[in-house]
Design a protein around this motif. Structure first.
Motif, PDB file in Angstrom:
ATOM      1  N   ASP A   2      -7.390  14.940   5.287  1.00 15.95           N
ATOM      2  CA  ASP A   2      -8.283  15.091   6.466  1.00 15.95           C
ATOM      3  C   ASP A   2      -9.034  13.810   7.161  1.00 15.95           C
ATOM      4  N   ILE A   3      -9.168  12.818   6.105  1.00 18.35           N
ATOM      5  CA  ILE A   3      -9.903  11.431   6.411  1.00 18.35           C
ATOM      6  C   ILE A   3      -8.945  10.595   6.318  1.00 18.35           C
ATOM      7  N   LEU A   4      -7.509  10.703   6.439  1.00 20.74           N
ATOM      8  CA  LEU A   4      -6.796   9.586   6.474  1.00 20.74           C
ATOM      9  C   LEU A   4      -7.143   8.557   7.615  1.00 20.74           C
ATOM     10  N   PHE A   5      -7.272   9.076   8.926  1.00 18.30           N
ATOM     11  CA  PHE A   5      -7.478   8.001  10.059  1.00 18.30           C
ATOM     12  C   PHE A   5      -9.097   7.670   9.980  1.00 18.30           C
ATOM     13  N   PHE A   6      -9.869   8.701   9.921  1.00 18.05           N
ATOM     14  CA  PHE A   6     -11.403   8.327   9.752  1.00 18.05           C
ATOM     15  C   PHE A   6     -11.670   7.185   8.690  1.00 18.05           C
ATOM     16  N   TRP A   7     -11.124   7.174   7.342  1.00 19.51           N
ATOM     17  CA  TRP A   7     -11.641   6.506   6.525  1.00 19.51           C
ATOM     18  C   TRP A   7     -10.589   5.603   5.875  1.00 19.51           C
ATOM     19  N   VAL A   8      -9.419   6.133   5.463  1.00 23.52           N
ATOM     20  CA  VAL A   8      -8.321   5.473   4.810  1.00 23.52           C
ATOM     21  C   VAL A   8      -7.795   4.247   5.688  1.00 23.52           C
ATOM     22  N   ALA A   9      -7.588   4.819   6.878  1.00 30.62           N
ATOM     23  CA  ALA A   9      -6.912   3.613   7.856  1.00 30.62           C
ATOM     24  C   ALA A   9      -7.908   2.789   8.075  1.00 30.62           C
ATOM     25  N   ARG A  10      -9.084   2.835   8.289  1.00 25.56           N
ATOM     26  CA  ARG A  10     -10.342   1.972   8.482  1.00 25.56           C
ATOM     27  C   ARG A  10     -10.461   1.052   7.417  1.00 25.56           C
ATOM     28  N   MET A  11     -10.538   1.552   6.165  1.00 21.86           N
ATOM     29  CA  MET A  11     -10.579   0.831   4.858  1.00 21.86           C
ATOM     30  C   MET A  11      -9.485  -0.104   4.733  1.00 21.86           C
ATOM     31  N   ALA A  12      -8.250   0.332   5.189  1.00 22.46           N
ATOM     32  CA  ALA A  12      -6.969  -0.534   5.088  1.00 22.46           C
ATOM     33  C   ALA A  12      -7.219  -1.633   5.926  1.00 22.46           C
ATOM     34  N   MET A  13      -7.580  -1.262   7.238  1.00 26.84           N
ATOM     35  CA  MET A  13      -7.604  -2.448   8.269  1.00 26.84           C
ATOM     36  C   MET A  13      -8.833  -3.514   8.070  1.00 26.84           C
ATOM     37  N   THR A  68      -8.935  -2.447  -5.778  1.00 27.76           N
ATOM     38  CA  THR A  68      -8.937  -1.410  -6.607  1.00 27.76           C
ATOM     39  C   THR A  68      -7.286  -0.882  -6.713  1.00 27.76           C
ATOM     40  N   ASP A  69      -7.371  -0.096  -7.466  1.00 28.95           N
ATOM     41  CA  ASP A  69      -6.006   0.784  -7.845  1.00 28.95           C
ATOM     42  C   ASP A  69      -5.618   1.844  -7.137  1.00 28.95           C
ATOM     43  N   VAL A  70      -6.329   2.804  -7.095  1.00 27.37           N
ATOM     44  CA  VAL A  70      -5.810   4.177  -6.512  1.00 27.37           C
ATOM     45  C   VAL A  70      -7.109   4.488  -5.708  1.00 27.37           C
ATOM     46  N   LEU A  71      -6.922   5.216  -4.584  1.00 34.50           N
ATOM     47  CA  LEU A  71      -7.793   5.836  -3.853  1.00 34.50           C
ATOM     48  C   LEU A  71      -7.183   7.429  -3.722  1.00 34.50           C
ATOM     49  N   LEU A 113       0.854  -1.159   0.085  1.00 29.49           N
ATOM     50  CA  LEU A 113      -0.096   0.024  -0.024  1.00 29.49           C
ATOM     51  C   LEU A 113       1.062   1.373  -0.033  1.00 29.49           C
ATOM     52  N   ALA A 114       0.775   2.010  -1.157  1.00 28.01           N
ATOM     53  CA  ALA A 114       1.585   3.418  -1.080  1.00 28.01           C
ATOM     54  C   ALA A 114       0.944   4.469  -0.734  1.00 28.01           C
ATOM     55  N   LEU A 115       1.453   5.228   0.152  1.00 27.83           N
ATOM     56  CA  LEU A 115       0.674   6.667   0.216  1.00 27.83           C
ATOM     57  C   LEU A 115       1.294   7.641  -0.442  1.00 27.83           C
ATOM     58  N   VAL A 116       0.694   8.526  -1.160  1.00 26.58           N
ATOM     59  CA  VAL A 116       1.350   9.488  -2.148  1.00 26.58           C
ATOM     60  C   VAL A 116       0.609  10.907  -1.528  1.00 26.58           C
ATOM     61  N   PRO A 117       1.511  11.892  -1.279  1.00 26.29           N
ATOM     62  CA  PRO A 117       2.739  11.831  -1.166  1.00 26.29           C
ATOM     63  C   PRO A 117       3.421  11.158   0.315  1.00 26.29           C
ATOM     64  N   PRO A 156      -7.142  -2.735   0.275  1.00 22.11           N
ATOM     65  CA  PRO A 156      -8.388  -2.484  -0.461  1.00 22.11           C
ATOM     66  C   PRO A 156      -8.080  -1.519  -1.893  1.00 22.11           C
ATOM     67  N   PHE A 157      -6.796  -0.911  -1.743  1.00 19.59           N
ATOM     68  CA  PHE A 157      -6.202  -0.250  -2.891  1.00 19.59           C
ATOM     69  C   PHE A 157      -4.799  -0.068  -2.765  1.00 19.59           C
ATOM     70  N   ARG A 158      -3.903  -0.005  -3.902  1.00 18.88           N
ATOM     71  CA  ARG A 158      -2.754   0.137  -3.951  1.00 18.88           C
ATOM     72  C   ARG A 158      -1.896   1.109  -3.681  1.00 18.88           C
ATOM     73  N   THR A 159      -2.665   2.190  -4.108  1.00 18.62           N
ATOM     74  CA  THR A 159      -2.256   3.580  -3.825  1.00 18.62           C
ATOM     75  C   THR A 159      -3.173   4.639  -3.296  1.00 18.62           C
ATOM     76  N   VAL A 160      -2.609   5.284  -2.379  1.00 17.02           N
ATOM     77  CA  VAL A 160      -3.608   6.220  -1.942  1.00 17.02           C
ATOM     78  C   VAL A 160      -2.858   7.664  -2.191  1.00 17.02           C
ATOM     79  N   HIS A 161      -3.852   8.552  -3.004  1.00 12.79           N
ATOM     80  CA  HIS A 161      -3.320   9.793  -3.247  1.00 12.79           C
ATOM     81  C   HIS A 161      -3.752  10.976  -2.549  1.00 12.79           C
ATOM     82  N   LEU A 162      -3.162  11.386  -1.570  1.00 13.96           N
ATOM     83  CA  LEU A 162      -3.996  12.134  -0.526  1.00 13.96           C
ATOM     84  C   LEU A 162      -3.542  13.605  -1.027  1.00 13.96           C
TER      85      LEU A 162
END
Length: 892
Positions: free
Chosen positions: A498-509, A490-493, A391-395, A519-525
RNA sequence: AGGCCCGUAGCUCAGUUGGUUAGAGCGCUACGUUGACAUCGUAGAGGUCAGCGGUUCGAGUCCGCUCGGGCCUACCA
């Protein structure tokens, strides 16, 4: 109008001088979806590319943040679709529990009623009606912005399938022991009348008071002093804590204090969390109303005395203060303490107080019976997924934040005392035993009772519980569906940080837990969209921009381009309307360049799918080479989520290289003054490529224009959206031509500057000489002389040494001479050249200094040293030419 | 209290692994309707890269400190 009327076979209206996005954007949006170009196909054998929309809340209209994310998601989806992927972008909306409930409650209040008055069933019904209205709005807005999502797959977090996924997830986690019910301290929002999670609490720095209160020690005259910011909670004190190693209070071990106003006996307890340096080093302990004290209470088995209720008022156990609001109680408690002589002192004190994010009021820490999810194990997996690169976080700068939060995660309070949301699938029997099951029948079988004897838990789940399942619940999970197999992970989110913890982290978990995969390979924040001055948009400040207003005024394409080019990593986005007006100008430029080309090409000219540069003249070879380089760079930048750089490249290619230079270079040929082979074919081919390169960012304008290009059918019969995305063309690359043309461009620019310096009127022609040392360049210059003449308005351009009295310069190895009739080297030009000589002297000195430095010669890479030598030689030569020019001018 | 990010032209911002002359857009100045575009064209002015120190042949770029701004996390009552 039939569908056919909008197909490409129909002639399009004549092109106006100005582009008018309103005239084609809505039409094309409707046509795309009618023609069903964007449907994902689970059986498609091609590699898939999938994006799940961050579902907007059904509480209102889309804001600028949505517009930004829509632009970027659509950019990626269109890009990949054109590259030949089986692309799917799934739209949908979120029920947004608290937010929606508040909106509907507000509407009810305006009607003079309330949710309690109309009852739960009627209230939930109202919420559904509300949802429908706003959902339709959001769908219209996505369409208007050009979103190429597959509306046949649109989902809502509370629709049947997703609700089933929520129940399934809850039941499974419960059976695995990861969801449990218990009495713990939670953040209570008295205004919302529900518990909220830690994340929904905002810490605000407030100016308060620190009250120092004396407590008598039992069986002595001694008084100890404790400090508190919340005196009203003292009514619920059940102990006084000290540090076990604090020598000052050793004598208090085993003894007790007496609580003023109440008389309760408060045993002294030893606890490591007490800071000896703070205040007196003694802490009052209120296990019912302070999270830290709750923990102390558990460690020492202290009783809990609840003095503040869920409504924010003092309970019966607070004695004389019962019924008072908590803040009023604070005032009265302080008064009583003062009156009775217990108040030692009051200090001003700035501290942080948790506030309810939605309600706005200070949260009340309360012990209550709630459902919790133990996420520690899942968090470890989410951490590992980022660490090992699945799982890649960008940046990338977000990785540390991710690690810190997931590494210190605590149980998640998932129950909410609301009516709008997913009901918790837990059922109580008449003995009060709780049975968690998929439905009431299953619960009844488990309980061994009739369904009628069971009652379902009244609470609903935190909205983010269902959002956490979004990437796979939308594809059919928990069933093993074709969609799930084709598109998950999925490929990219694309979402806001602002919702890194609320949402992204929960989806990853949840994703790792339930599907055993990310659930996705890359997150573009993305950053947050702010106003032109960098101020956060808010209704109260009145600086809110509505994406649809902007689309109406500037065109959706200009809006999308502006948002995309401003998406620099790790930065917020200052939404500058002047800048957007500039990009609207860019749209107009594209429109007019196409209009010009179509008006000037020959009857037989066509977009080419292959073209051999060998049969072309230098300007054509040059623009094709630049086009190939641009395609390569844009592709690379999109691939690393540098939309800003990709868009910048596109902008400068189209406006700078294509319009400012190539079209000008093509004009003599297009007008028949100096014919060259296949200029019309090349111009059309370059435009076709440029439009396709721009399509992911500006879908409307490029679609509209592309249909007018003769010969583009060979790329796709119907739509640019399904035409191939341009790639680098090695056969077009031509370093020698690029270098020569770059020199020619520099020479033209310099000659124009000389004209300006000599104050030659624009209409007046000049005589120009060009000279190069090598034969190849000389031949090239001779060949291009007519073009140079056209571009600098020269009566003659000859390859020769500068004439007597000519203004001179040297650029890119070409010696320039310019003679303007009746013009001598003027004061302006003289001044400029003197200044230039001064600057050159500095540069020459610097270069000579470097080259005289033995350390530099020894340690710098040979290429750098050689570069410096060449540079120095050029500087010196340039200085000589300028001096010669000045002297000649002085003589003339 | 810890962590992260930012400070470059009047404004909003780019500047890849350190390497010749630090870029863009807007704004500003001068000139300009020659056959697409005045939502335009041509040329130009404007920066001691927040400050100090260090590493290096060489620093906007790497390291340390200081100042200024923002964000996130946090149970010192």
């Amino acid at each position: 109008m039939s569908k056919d009327a909008m197909t490409t076979a129909e002639p399009r209206p004549p092109m106006d001088k100005r582009f008018d996005p309103e005239s084609y954007e809505p039409r094309l949006a409707a046509w795309w979806h009618e023609r069903d170009f964007f449907r994902g196909d689970a059986d498609d054998p091609r590699e898939s590319f999938c994006i799940m929309i961050p579902p907007p809340n059904v509480t209102g209209k889309l804001h600028m943040g949505h517009a930004l994310q829509t632009a970027l998601q659509d950019l990626l989806t269109r890009w990949k679709r054109m590259q030949g992927y089986n692309a799917l972008w799934v739209p949908g909306t979120d029920h947004a529990g608290i937010a929606t409930q508040l909106m509907v409650e507000r509407a009810l209040a305006e009607e003079g009623t309330s949710r309690r008055e109309i009852g739960r069933a009627a209230f939930v019904e109202r919420c559904w009606r509300w949802k429908q209205e706003y959902h339709d709005n959001i769908r219209r807005q996505l369409l208007r912005l050009g979103a190429s999502c597959d509306f046949s797959r649109e989902r809502f977090t509370m629709d049947e399938g997703l609700s089933r996924a929520v129940t399934e997830a809850f039941v499974r986690l419960h059976r695995e022991g990861l969801i449990y019910r218990g009495e713990y301290m939670v953040n209570w929002s008295p205004q919302l009348d529900t518990a909220v999670s830690d994340l929904e609490v905002e810490m605000k720095t407030v100016a308060g008071k620190l009250y120092h209160v004396a407590y008598p020690v039992e069986g002595s005259d001694e008084r100890i002093v404790v400090a508190t910011t919340r005196p009203e909670t003292m009514l619920g004190d059940t102990a006084v804590a000290k540090h076990p190693d604090d020598e000052r209070y050793r004598h208090l071990t085993g003894r007790a204090a007496i609580l003023p106003l109440v008389g309760r006996r408060l045993p002294f307890v030893d606890d490591e969390v007490v800071e000896r340096e703070f205040g007196t080093g003694l802490v009052k302990v209120t296990p019912s109303h302070d999270p830290a004290d709750f923990e102390i209470g558990k460690r020492h088995d202290l009783p809990r005395v609840e003095v503040i209720g869920r409504d924010g008022r003092m309970t019966a156990r607070s004695g004389d203060f019962a019924g008072l609001d908590r803040f009023e109680a604070r005032r009265q408690v302080v008064e009583r303490l003062r009156a009775e002589g217990w108040l030692v002192k009051v200090e001003d004190y700035t501290h942080n107080v948790g506030h309810s994010q939605r309600g706005g009021e200070p949260v009340e820490p309360l012990v209550s019976l709630q459902w919790f999810c133990d996420v520690e194990g899942m968090a470890r997996r989410a951490l590992a997924a980022v660490e090992d690169g699945r799982l890649a976080l960008v940046p990338e700068s977000w990785v540390k934040t991710w690690e810190h939060w997931l590494g210190n995660i605590k149980p998640w309070c998932i129950s909410r005392q609301l009516w709008w949301g997913h009901r918790i699938p837990a059922f109580s029997d008449r003995e009060g035993r709780v049975h968690v099951a998929r439905d009431i029948e299953e619960a009844a079988r488990q309980a061994g009772v009739a369904p009628e004897e069971l009652t379902q838990d009244g609470d609903v789940l935190d909205t983010w519980f269902s959002s956490g399942l979004w990437p796979f619940s939308t594809l059919g999970w928990p069933d093993d569906t074709a969609d799930l197999r084709a598109f998950h992970p999925t490929d990219v989110l694309v979402t806001g940080h602002d919702i890194l913890f609320f949402w992204v982290a929960r989806m990853a978990m949840f994703g790792l837990h339930f599907t055993d995969d990310v659930p996705f390979r890359t997150v573009h924040l993305t950053g947050l969209v702010r106003d032109a001055d960098g101020v956060k948009m808010s209704k109260t400040k009145g600086n809110v921009l509505d994406p649809l207003d902007l689309a109406a005024e500037y065109g959706a394409d200009a809006l999308r381009f502006t948002l995309s080019i401003l998406d620099a990593p790790g930065r917020d986005i200052p939404m500058d309307l002047e800048r957007m007006a500039g990009y609207r100008g860019f749209c107009n430029k594209i429109w007019n360049a196409t209009r010009f080309a179509l008006a000037r090409i020959g009857e037989d000219d066509r977009v080419q799918t292959a073209i051999d540069p060998a049969e072309l003249a230098a300007p054509e070879r040059w623009i094709l080479a630049r086009l190939s380089a641009t395609a390569a760079e844009v592709d690379a930048r999109f691939g690393e989520y540098r939309f800003d750089e990709a868009c910048n490249r596109l902008y400068h290619f189209f406006w700078g290289e294509l319009c400012d230079w190539y079209i000008e270079l093509a004009k003599p040929a297009l007008f028949g003054d100096a014919p060259r082979p296949r200029v019309g074919d090349v111009l059309l081919t370059v435009l076709d490529h440029a439009l396709r390169l721009l399509h992911p960012v500006m879908p409307f304008l490029t679609e509209e224009l592309w249909h007018r290009l003769p010969g583009r059918e060979a790329l796709h019969p119907e739509t640019i959206a399904l035409a191939p995305y341009p790639e680098r063309v090695p056969a077009w690359e031509d370093a020698a031509t690029e270098e020569r043309m770059a020199a020619l461009i520099e020479a033209v620019t310099r000659l124009r500057a000389l004209r300006a310096d000599l104050e030659v009127p624009p209409a007046e022609a000049v005589a120009v000489t060009l000279r190069a040392d090598d034969e190849a360049t000389s031949a090239f210059l001779a060949e291009q002389a007519p073009l140079v003449a056209a571009l600098v308005r020269a009566s003659s351009v000859t390859v020769a040494a500068p004439a007597e009295g000519a203004a001179r310069d040297l650029v890119a190895g070409i010696e320039l001479g310019l003679v303007a009739p009746r013009r001598e080297l003027g004061a302006v030009e003289r001044e400029r050249l003197e200044a230039e000589l001064g600057k050159l002297a500095g540069e020459i000195a610097a270069a000579e200094g470097r080259l005289a430095n033995e350390q530099f010669l020894a340690k710098a890479p040979p290429a750098v040293v050689a570069g410096n030598r060449a540079r120095l030689a050029e500087l010196v030569e340039r200085r000589e030419r300028i001096r010669a020019g000045l002297e000649a001018g002085a003589e003339g």
